[in-house]
Write an enzyme that holds these catalytic residues in place. Structure first.
Site, PDB file in Angstrom:
ATOM      1  N   HIS A 237      -5.283   7.348  -2.659  1.00 57.80           N
ATOM      2  CA  HIS A 237      -6.419   6.551  -2.097  1.00 57.80           C
ATOM      3  C   HIS A 237      -7.765   6.151  -2.760  1.00 57.80           C
ATOM      4  O   HIS A 237      -8.019   7.129  -3.432  1.00 57.80           O
ATOM      5  CB  HIS A 237      -6.842   7.083  -0.598  1.00 57.80           C
TER       6      HIS A 237
ATOM      7  N   HIS B  95       0.665  -1.116   0.165  1.00 59.43           N
ATOM      8  CA  HIS B  95      -0.101  -0.023   0.055  1.00 59.43           C
ATOM      9  C   HIS B  95       0.849   1.172  -0.070  1.00 59.43           C
ATOM     10  O   HIS B  95       0.725   2.111  -0.864  1.00 59.43           O
ATOM     11  CB  HIS B  95      -0.919   0.009   1.282  1.00 59.43           C
ATOM     12  N   GLU B  96       1.772   1.185   0.887  1.00 58.55           N
ATOM     13  CA  GLU B  96       2.785   2.527   0.855  1.00 58.55           C
ATOM     14  C   GLU B  96       3.377   2.705  -0.434  1.00 58.55           C
ATOM     15  O   GLU B  96       3.700   3.779  -0.748  1.00 58.55           O
ATOM     16  CB  GLU B  96       3.779   2.137   2.109  1.00 58.55           C
TER      17      GLU B  96
END
Length: 791
Positions: A380, A370-371
């Site tokens: 997002h 995700h990061e």
């Protein structure tokens, strides 16, 4: 629309005279904050999650295998049987296992995963404070993927070195498999996986939710062809990973195990990034084996800033990388990680930090992916984004193991490639067998048998020769405990305390490096009612004075209520999210945990891009707050810092006034240190002067087992003067200062001296006039009067 731009709308309710804009500029990068884990959400797997999701449990370190900690509803003991190849020949990269699952035989067909791992990366660690390159023993060709024969939609991903460890998916049910360490018969535990946790991300994307997907921009045909070409080719993210000291200890302080675990995590993260046709390649690893060279507090915002500074200073010139990620081992409170949006391929912001304080490799790898997505420009997701049948989109606010990149993620990534030309992602790393890199004398890193490495400054270096050996008579070449090519005396102060919550460190007389930074344990009381966090006393008065200078201090409660109940960018308890498009209003109990409000401000700070100041009248003074939300300076200087006192026995953490137990203070200095010291961040006693470690019960000079030996008071006094002239550069600076002082003082002294001389001359002339002898006529007159009297 950026967060700052959205905030300007909310700030419009304030009258314009009250808002004095100091500076307001748009920036390109944004830090991202992750929220805590939620443990009550279930996970139901579907066949399509095969590659991207459950592979991440493959490499759970066996030393941390705890069946009671796994989210399982049932388990059984199985003995996998490896089947020989046809005709007894080695199939070359292929293997089959037979095992009994729930009373039925299952045949697993596996094939070694291609391309990964890269085996030519350097591994750095520290020995007596010196950075060296390691050559750990690594298992190769361990990661296999495949399927169950006769089971449509099945998927298997395991590490076959030292037993089978990984994930099996059969008929929409996920199973974990791990070896039993105590077994002599190759027994394994097979268990069903349920109720897996998810990570919640509460940070707003740079664009508003309604605009996250972005309408297609009009592109030239050539641009479309270029993007299509980019998308069809595999992209490569060259990642450098750093493991902090606490996480290293959680891996048993074993370099081999740490390296293998990181390689496994990267391999598993690749199962996510396949969704955007991208492969993560590990290009280097550094393990902080002797302590953290930077401050790594609970607040990961500060950690990200510190790590990025370290990366720019220590890493950029040493190992080429597209991104660098730091893995820390402590529980970060409300945050699970930080990343710079669009930071990949940029020299300034190619960094991220992740907290791995548990042993759920599956969830951690999802967080890392995700990061990394944020590093690649992926923002997002909002509710209109789709990611197939998966329960959670990987870039949504709920990050689960059943996650994948969405259509919105693909669009963001394409725009990142277009805007940045994707140059750093299109270079395919060389495929070479792993070998120790020959020492490269002159690169500034001590490698192999090098005693020192003076880089390109060897000709003028007093201690290190161009052959990377110490010159005759030299004991050391650099470091806080090295002076004039010799080790400083045992007990010499090498790192003084910077705050009331910080602790000093001393040289041991046998190495050039100062011990790792130590400070009072988080949660230690300071300044009467406040608490220590990361070596700093979280006193809001001090925070105000650091921003605005003396005598600024934290404002009265009325100011906090007036500012932090506005729910705008100058006063709030949380930035907008895709679920809530407005700033959060501070409740009565959280009003001291929003924006920092200061008074008695005499000087305005030098503002940075996207910073603005607000002043609100309060009696005969003003209350000041700052909107400093930007990506080049995290955390937001305008927010109350985590760990700040907000009520009796409570501190601020992520805009919430919560119990101070979140600081995890578990020290009893009266018992552990016999009342003669405090606990440090390593949970050891740091003794007061007059008492000796480890428990401060016997006479001594103070300090701890981590601080280095404390010298006697006389020695400490000498070491302070020693520090004052530690290097020739310092001496030159002192000489320059003295020269400037003389240039200013001497003329003033001469002027004062001249004035004094003139004054003395004037007074002397006056005295001479008063005492001068009388004239001759006056003498005659006086004489006649005298004669007359006599008659």
């Amino acid at each position: 629309m950026s967060v700052a731009a959205a905030g300007r709308g909310f700030a419009s309710s304030l009258s314009s005279p009250q808002i004095r804009r100091i500076a307001l500029k748009e920036a390109k990068l944004t830090p991202h904050i992750w929220a805590a884990l939620h443990w009550n959400l279930g996970l139901r797997l579907v066949p399509s999650v095969r590659v991207g999701i459950l592979v991440l449990l493959i490499f759970l370190p066996s030393t941390f295998c705890d069946i009671g900690s796994v989210y399982n509803s049932s388990y059984e003991t199985v003995i996998p049987e490896r089947l020989p190849g046809k005709g007894g020949k080695d199939p070359g990269g292929k293997v089959s296992y037979m095992l009994l699952m729930q009373g039925q035989k299952q045949l697993l067909h596996l094939e070694v995963k291609g391309h990964y791992p890269e085996n030519n990366f350097p591994v750095y660690s520290y020995h007596n404070g010196i950075l060296r390159q390691e050559m750990p023993l690594l298992s190769q060709d361990c990661h296999y993927e495949g399927y169950m024969e006769g089971v449509p939609g099945s998927f298997v991903s395991v590490n076959i070195c030292s037993g089978l460890r990984g994930v099996l998916i059969k008929e929409e049910t996920s199973y974990g498999i791990e070896p039993m360490l105590s077994s002599k018969n190759f027994e394994h535990v097979l268990y069903t996986m349920e109720h897996q946790p998810v990570v919640s991300c509460s940070v707003t994307p740079k664009d508003s939710p309604g605009d996250t997907s972005h309408p297609p921009r009009s592109r030239k045909p050539d641009d479309l062809l270029v993007l299509t070409d980019w998308w069809s080719h595999t992209k490569y993210v060259e990642m450098f990973v750093v493991v902090n000291h606490q996480r290293f200890q959680m891996w048993g302080s074993n370099i081999n195990e740490t390296v293998q675990a990181v390689m496994d995590i990267i391999a598993l993260a690749n199962s996510f990034t396949r969704g955007i046709n991208t492969e993560v390649v590990l290009v280097g690893l550094e393990i902080w084996t002797e302590g953290d060279p930077i401050e790594v507090p609970v607040d990961l915002q500060t950690t990200l800033r510190n790590f990025n500074f370290w990366r720019q200073e220590k890493l950029v010139g040493r190992v080429r990388h597209d991104v660098a990620h730091l893995i820390v081992g402590h529980r970060p409170g409300e945050n699970e990680g930080q990343a710079f949006l669009r930071g990949a391929c940029s020299g300034e912001f190619a960094a991220a930090v992740e907290a791995f304080h548990h042993e759920d490799v599956l969830l951690f790898a999802a967080l890392m992916a995700h990061e990394l997505g944020h590093n690649l420009g992926i923002q997002h997701d909002h509710p209109t984004c789709t990611c197939g049948p998966k329960h959670f989109c990987l870039m949504g606010e709920k990050i689960g193991k059943d996650s994948g990149f969405s259509n919105c993620s693909s669009d963001h990534f394409l725009r990142f490639l277009h805007d940045h030309r994707g140059a750093c992602l299109l270079d395919e790393p060389g495929r070479q067998s792993r070998m120790r890199r020959a020492a490269n004398c002159g690169n500034g890193v001590v490698e192999d048998l090098e005693e020192c490495d003076c880089g390109s400054d060897c000709d003028s270096h007093p201690c290190c020769s161009p052959t990377c050996t110490l010159k005759e008579g030299a004991q050391c070449s650099e470091g806080l405990c090295c002076y004039n090519c010799t080790f400083k005396k045992k007990g010499s102060l090498c790192r003084p305390a910077e705050d009331v919550c910080d602790l000093p460190e001393y040289c041991d007389g046998s190495t050039q490096e100062c011990p790792a930074n130590s400070y009072m344990q988080d949660g230690t009381q300071c300044d009467r009612i406040y608490y220590c966090l990361g070596g700093w006393c979280k006193n809001p008065d001090k925070q105000c004075s650091r921003i605005y200078g003396y005598p600024a201090r934290s404002a009265p409660e009325e100011c906090y209520i007036s500012v932090n109940t506005k729910a705008n960018r100058f006063g709030n308890c949380g930035h907008p999210t895709s679920a809530n498009f407005r700033y959060e209003t501070c409740s009565d109990e959280d009003v001291f945990c929003g924006k920092l409000v200061c008074t008695d401000v005499r000087y305005l700070p030098k503002v940075k891009p996207l910073h603005s100041l607000l002043q609100v009248p309060y009696g005969e003074d003003w209350c000041w707050s700052m909107d400093a939300y930007n990506i080049t300076d995290v955390p937001d200087d305008g927010d109350v810092q985590s760990g700040t006192f907000c009520a009796p026995n409570k501190v601020c953490m992520e805009y919430i006034c919560t119990g101070r137990g979140v600081l995890q203070y578990n020290c009893e200095p009266q018992e552990m240190c016999h009342g003669n010291g405090v606990c440090n961040n390593f949970k050891h006693c740091h003794c007061d002067a007059g008492f000796a470690p480890p428990d401060c019960s016997s006479p001594g000079n103070g300090g701890s087992v981590d601080s280095g030996p404390v010298g006697k008071p006389a020695d400490r006094h000498l070491s302070l003067s020693f520090l004052a002239e530690e290097s020739p550069d310092d001496k030159m600076e002192d000489e320059e200062v003295n020269l400037k002082v003389m240039v200013l003082v001497v003329p003033i002294f001469l002027v004062v001296l001249l004035c004094c001389l003139m004054l003395i001359a004037y007074l002397w002339s006056e005295v001479q006039e008063v005492v001068s002898p009388p004239s001759s006529s006056e003498s005659s007159s006086s004489s006649s009067w005298s004669d007359s009297d006599s008659q």
